[in-house]
Design a protein around this motif. Structure first.
Motif, mmCIF file in Angstrom:
data_model
loop_
_atom_site.group_PDB
_atom_site.id
_atom_site.type_symbol
_atom_site.label_atom_id
_atom_site.label_comp_id
_atom_site.label_asym_id
_atom_site.label_seq_id
_atom_site.Cartn_x
_atom_site.Cartn_y
_atom_site.Cartn_z
ATOM 1 N N ARG A 63 -8.486 6.176 5.875
ATOM 2 C CA ARG A 63 -7.274 6.568 5.490
ATOM 3 C C ARG A 63 -6.592 5.521 5.684
ATOM 4 O O ARG A 63 -6.349 4.918 6.654
ATOM 5 C CB ARG A 63 -6.789 7.637 6.526
ATOM 6 C CG ARG A 63 -7.447 9.249 6.278
ATOM 7 C CD ARG A 63 -7.197 9.979 7.366
ATOM 8 N NE ARG A 63 -7.717 9.576 8.831
ATOM 9 C CZ ARG A 63 -7.115 9.897 9.993
ATOM 10 N NH1 ARG A 63 -6.194 10.799 10.004
ATOM 11 N NH2 ARG A 63 -7.465 9.365 11.254
ATOM 12 N N THR A 64 -6.121 4.820 4.797
ATOM 13 C CA THR A 64 -5.361 3.625 4.693
ATOM 14 C C THR A 64 -4.142 3.573 4.089
ATOM 15 O O THR A 64 -3.826 4.040 3.095
ATOM 16 C CB THR A 64 -6.288 2.447 3.647
ATOM 17 O OG1 THR A 64 -7.830 2.489 3.783
ATOM 18 C CG2 THR A 64 -5.641 1.100 3.539
ATOM 19 N N VAL A 65 -3.293 2.842 4.821
ATOM 20 C CA VAL A 65 -1.647 2.764 4.379
ATOM 21 C C VAL A 65 -1.593 1.069 4.460
ATOM 22 O O VAL A 65 -1.687 0.466 5.317
ATOM 23 C CB VAL A 65 -0.692 3.259 5.127
ATOM 24 C CG1 VAL A 65 -0.848 3.065 6.798
ATOM 25 C CG2 VAL A 65 0.561 3.166 4.684
ATOM 26 N N LEU A 66 -0.980 0.694 3.116
ATOM 27 C CA LEU A 66 -0.492 -0.713 2.788
ATOM 28 C C LEU A 66 1.095 -0.678 3.088
ATOM 29 O O LEU A 66 1.746 -0.224 2.295
ATOM 30 C CB LEU A 66 -1.172 -1.062 1.490
ATOM 31 C CG LEU A 66 -0.515 -2.488 1.021
ATOM 32 C CD1 LEU A 66 -1.209 -3.654 1.875
ATOM 33 C CD2 LEU A 66 -1.044 -2.721 -0.300
ATOM 34 N N ILE A 67 1.446 -1.696 3.937
ATOM 35 C CA ILE A 67 2.952 -1.837 4.234
ATOM 36 C C ILE A 67 3.252 -3.160 3.796
ATOM 37 O O ILE A 67 3.125 -4.235 3.927
ATOM 38 C CB ILE A 67 3.133 -1.484 5.573
ATOM 39 C CG1 ILE A 67 2.761 -0.472 6.153
ATOM 40 C CG2 ILE A 67 4.878 -1.836 5.937
ATOM 41 C CD1 ILE A 67 2.876 -0.127 7.598
#
Length: 558
Positions: free
Chosen positions: A257-261
């Motif tokens: 579960r990946t979030v790119l900021i």
């Protein structure tokens, strides 16, 4: 005219203060033209003008306006005069009684009236539709295409106008640019109810108006995600340059579960490159924007969540949880973090330079300014690959491009293939041993003082646009007291943290840090932000992928 969804159909607007007549006109228009055009009716000049302004802000078109002559407070001719200022391309019809035909004829000259119709117009098949058919055919043959994109009204030398355009361009958001002192820009400002004293004014596709918006406000309005969908992730990637995009692709594709900021726009400095010619698999080269767009779409296809205009201010460690805090007070937590914040261009330390940033002085290859360089003498400060790529790109339209290099030659800082390309372009000039010692201008850059480093002599040259590429520095102050960095601010990882095979101070796991792991277990660094990294696009992508592999090892040990 194609007939897409109703929200994009051109408008037929009718205004009459008599409700019965108004309904009758709208009924007859819908019966014949309802499938191809959107019919809007109003019962006063003021309400019709409000409707026209809203249509203008939405980027829709008005094909025909039908206005009754005898209306209280604002007659039909007065209304059409004001309507012309908002939608000059619309065809205009005046509805008159027989006694008013003289006024209608006069209106042909006053408001460039296309036709007048006597009331009643029954039967419409004989008296209304043939007139409208001819006017619509004429309108369709003219070049009045809809503008559903975001619209930006600003000043040529406004730093924030430049910033807004750069933000939209780098985030692949279609927009149209209008100068505030030109007719269409003035019409948009009037429709938005602004006098143009505060610029830029941004009109979103839905008609919403933003004045001098922040990046976060702008991102929210144009549909870019600015807040996380969940509270906890397997992996948070901070920074959407090549390393961050690589980490997001591999992390999401492998089930994390990946979030790119990202603080500004995906791609980082590489995303601003006009042409990357030594990237594996692209023998003809690829622009930074193209490479970035492909990587962004690829990450999204695998399910990576992407946040834009998010300013990261702190990293907190609490047991196995790594919490990333934002400038607006919100936060997101995860099992692991990969730092891929890259580097920022160094500022040119010359008196008065700050005043002209965004108003003739640009750091990096400003995407939106290339068109403005046509026929001009452009100066580029720097001698590395990014400066060379910009020089070749801008030479396509600029009258001349001059590279200002402090060093005695380009060989020590620029790739051989770029040096060869520059030598082959007759409009590119290289001045070695030269530095900028001063700038001058009124509301924008107008000239430079160039100093010869060997002789000390100074020369004044005219210049309206200068692009600066003088190296870069990491933006890692927010990691103070949490993650160890070298003397220049780059993040230390793996072997650089250990001395004679010993674990770094405060290191709790019963193992040495992994190759890309920082002084905080579960926090990794990849790409340009990492100390001793190769500072190349290909290596950054590879490190991003490698960091994900090491994240898996770390997670297996939790």
């Amino acid at each position: 005219m194609t007939t897409a969804d109703s929200s994009r159909r051109a408008v037929l607007l009718t205004v009459d203060d008599d409700p019965g007549v108004s309904r009758a006109v709208a009924r007859d228009l819908r019966r014949r033209y309802g499938e191809r055009y959107r019919v809007v009716r109003a019962e006063s000049g003021d309400s019709a003008l409000d409707a026209l302004k809203e249509i203008k802000l939405r980027g829709d078109l008005v094909a025909v306006i039908l206005a009754d002559y005898r209306m209280p407070e604002m007659n039909g001719i007065e209304f059409l005069e004001r309507a012309m200022d908002i939608h000059p391309g619309a065809r205009r019809i005046l509805l008159t009684a027989y006694a008013d035909t003289g006024a209608a004829i006069d209106a042909i000259n006053v408001v460039d009236l296309d036709h007048y119709l006597l009331k009643p117009w029954d039967p419409p098949e004989e008296k209304l539709y043939p007139v409208l058919d001819d006017l619509l055919d004429a309108w369709l043959s003219s070049d009045h295409r809809p503008v559903p994109e975001t619209k930006v009204v600003g000043h040529r030398w406004s730093a924030r106008s430049t910033g807004v355009r750069e933000f939209l361009a780098r985030n692949q958001v279609p927009y149209r640019w209008y100068l505030s002192d030109q007719p269409e820009g003035q019409r948009l400002l009037a429709a938005a109810g602004h006098d143009g004293m505060r610029l830029p004014v941004v009109v979103a596709p839905g008609g919403e108006v933003l004045v001098e918006p922040s990046d976060q406000d702008l991102a929210s309005q144009v549909g870019l995600a600015t807040s996380p969908a969940e509270e906890f992730y397997d992996l948070v990637v901070i920074g959407a340059g090549p390393a961050g995009l690589g980490a997001a692709v591999y992390g999401a594709s492998e089930g994390l579960r990946t979030v790119l900021i990202e603080r500004t726009a995906t791609g980082g400095q590489a995303g601003q490159s006009a042409r990357i010619e030594n990237y594996l698999g692209f023998p003809d080269g690829v622009s930074g924007a193209q490479l970035t767009d492909r990587a962004r779409r690829q990450a999204g296809r695998f399910g990576a969540e992407m946040l834009t205009a998010c300013e990261v201010t702190a990293l907190e460690v609490s047991g196995p949880t790594r919490t990333v805090r934002f400038a607006d007070g919100s936060s997101v937590a995860a099992h692991s973090v990969i730092l891929t914040t890259g580097v920022n261009y160094r500022l040119l330390d010359v008196p008065g330079m700050t005043e002209f940033t965004g108003r003739g002085v640009y750091y990096g290859s400003a995407l939106t300014e290339a068109a403005g360089c046509e026929g001009q003498d452009v100066f580029i400060v720097g001698g590395a690959n990014s400066a060379g790529q910009a020089a070749v790109y801008l030479s396509r339209t600029a009258k001349s491009v001059t590279l200002l290099v402090r060093a005695p030659s380009l060989e020590a800082s620029m790739s051989h293939y770029l040096i060869q390309q520059i030598a082959a372009v007759p409009t590119i000039h290289v001045r070695t041993g030269t530095e900028v010692s001063g700038v001058h201008g009124s509301d924008h850059l107008e000239g430079l003082a160039l100093r010869d480093r060997a002789s000390g002599r100074t020369e004044l040259v005219d210049c309206q646009r200068m692009f600066v590429f003088i190296g870069a520095a990491p933006r890692t102050d927010w990691l103070d007291g949490v993650v160890r960095r070298d003397d220049h601010g780059f993040v230390l990882t793996g072997p650089d943290l250990t001395a004679e095979g010993r674990r770094p101070p405060g290191w709790e796991p019963d193992r040495l840090p992994y190759h890309l792991e920082t002084s905080v277990p579960g926090v990794f660094a990849a790409g340009d932000v990492r100390s001793e990294s190769a500072k190349r696009v290909a290596s950054a992508v590879g490190e991003g992928a490698m960091a994900v592999m090491l994240v898996h090892r770390y997670l297996e040990g939790l």
